[in-house]
Design an enzyme around this catalytic site. Structure first.
Site, mmCIF file in Angstrom:
data_model
loop_
_atom_site.group_PDB
_atom_site.id
_atom_site.type_symbol
_atom_site.label_atom_id
_atom_site.label_comp_id
_atom_site.label_asym_id
_atom_site.label_seq_id
_atom_site.Cartn_x
_atom_site.Cartn_y
_atom_site.Cartn_z
ATOM 1 N N SER A 129 76.870 66.049 21.486
ATOM 2 C CA SER A 129 76.791 67.413 22.020
ATOM 3 C C SER A 129 78.172 67.845 22.476
ATOM 4 O O SER A 129 78.964 67.019 22.948
ATOM 5 C CB SER A 129 75.823 67.474 23.199
ATOM 6 O OG SER A 129 75.869 68.749 23.818
ATOM 7 N N TYR A 142 73.121 64.511 31.164
ATOM 8 C CA TYR A 142 73.163 64.807 29.729
ATOM 9 C C TYR A 142 74.598 64.694 29.211
ATOM 10 O O TYR A 142 74.844 64.061 28.169
ATOM 11 C CB TYR A 142 72.612 66.205 29.469
ATOM 12 C CG TYR A 142 72.469 66.539 28.003
ATOM 13 C CD1 TYR A 142 71.450 65.975 27.245
ATOM 14 C CD2 TYR A 142 73.352 67.410 27.383
ATOM 15 C CE1 TYR A 142 71.312 66.276 25.892
ATOM 16 C CE2 TYR A 142 73.222 67.716 26.036
ATOM 17 C CZ TYR A 142 72.202 67.149 25.296
ATOM 18 O OH TYR A 142 72.062 67.437 23.966
#
Length: 267
Positions: A129, A142
């Site tokens: 990501s 995350y």
């Protein structure tokens, strides 16, 4: 001979889009899902696999190899989101996130590498990501799990290159998928010190996903990487400003970059 592709988390979102695109391009595609019997509309076979369970991973990989005789491309796509003030995220949820986003992909790679080494060829694509390149407020876990996977990939690339195996990271920005509905998020706690800023940030995150890019962009990028003889170590796919934010992090002083992020999130 058509390449054999295994995609973890292939029943929805980015994984499903990648699988469908590659299927229509003539690849032999296998996707995975924790409950494949619940998925009725997949155009490619789905195999039971839970990246948090090593036995499940080994059985799924063995099944693909027994059917197709080889395994050319593995796409570590299975992952989950998590949001919340670090102080309020239960430790067990932090561990659960790393089990899926970090330890799971590691176990998948450890399982498929012997087969690829015996073939003297193979490609592993880890879906990370853009959030993994920076610590984002209320997405600390995350960012950390995806950033850790980026660094593991960098190291492993050098360890297996002599075997004819290539490994790369593909970091997407915001795409219009169902990731927001499946993530763990700390509920807004009335009276919490974080109630207002976290609530505003959570709303902004959901809006970004809803207005995100078409997942087919990721599918086309993955197809291009598979067709590349010697892939790069890192690819970033998404809106220009999301990708440019990584460049800015490299060139701006820490405090300036931090201020820029805080202004963006209205903190």
């Amino acid at each position: 001979m058509s390449k054999v592709v295994l995609i973890t988390g292939g029943s929805s979102g980015i994984g499903k889009s990648i699988g469908e695109f590659l299927h229509h391009k003539g690849f032999v595609v296998y996707g995975t899902s924790r409950n494949p019997e619940d998925i009725l509309n997949s155009v490619f076979p789905l195999i039971a696999l839970d990246v948090r369970n090593v036995d499940s991973i080994q059985l799924a990989v063995a099944k693909v190899i027994s059917i197709s005789g080889r395994l050319d491309v593995v796409i570590n796509n299975a992952g989950v989101g998590i949001t919340g003030p670090l102080e309020e995220i239960p430790t067990q949820e932090i561990k659960n996130n790393f089990e899926t986003n970090f330890f799971g992909p590691i176990e998948v790679m450890k399982t498929v590498l012997p087969q690829m080494r015996s073939q003297e060829s193979g490609l592993i694509i880890n879906i990370t990501s853009i959030a993994g390149y920076m610590g984002l407020p209320y997405r600390s876990i995350y960012s950390a799990s995806k950033g850790a996977l980026e660094l593991i990939t960098e190291a492993l690339r050098m360890e297996v290159k002599s075997f004819g195996i290539h490994i790369t990271n593909v970091a997407p920005g915001d795409f219009a998928t169902n990731i927001a509905s499946g993530r763990f998020h700390v509920p807004l706690i009335q009276g919490s010190a974080y109630e207002l800023p976290y609530g505003q940030t959570l709303q902004m995150m959901d809006e970004h996903v809803d207005s995100g890019s078409n997942p087919n962009e990721m599918a086309k990028a993955i197809y291009k990487i598979i067709q590349t003889k010697n892939p790069n170590g890192h690819y970033k796919i998404g809106a220009f400003m999301q990708k440019f934010s990584i460049v800015l992090k490299r060139i701006l002083p820490d405090k300036v970059y931090e201020k820029m992020l805080m202004n963006h999130y209205k903190l």
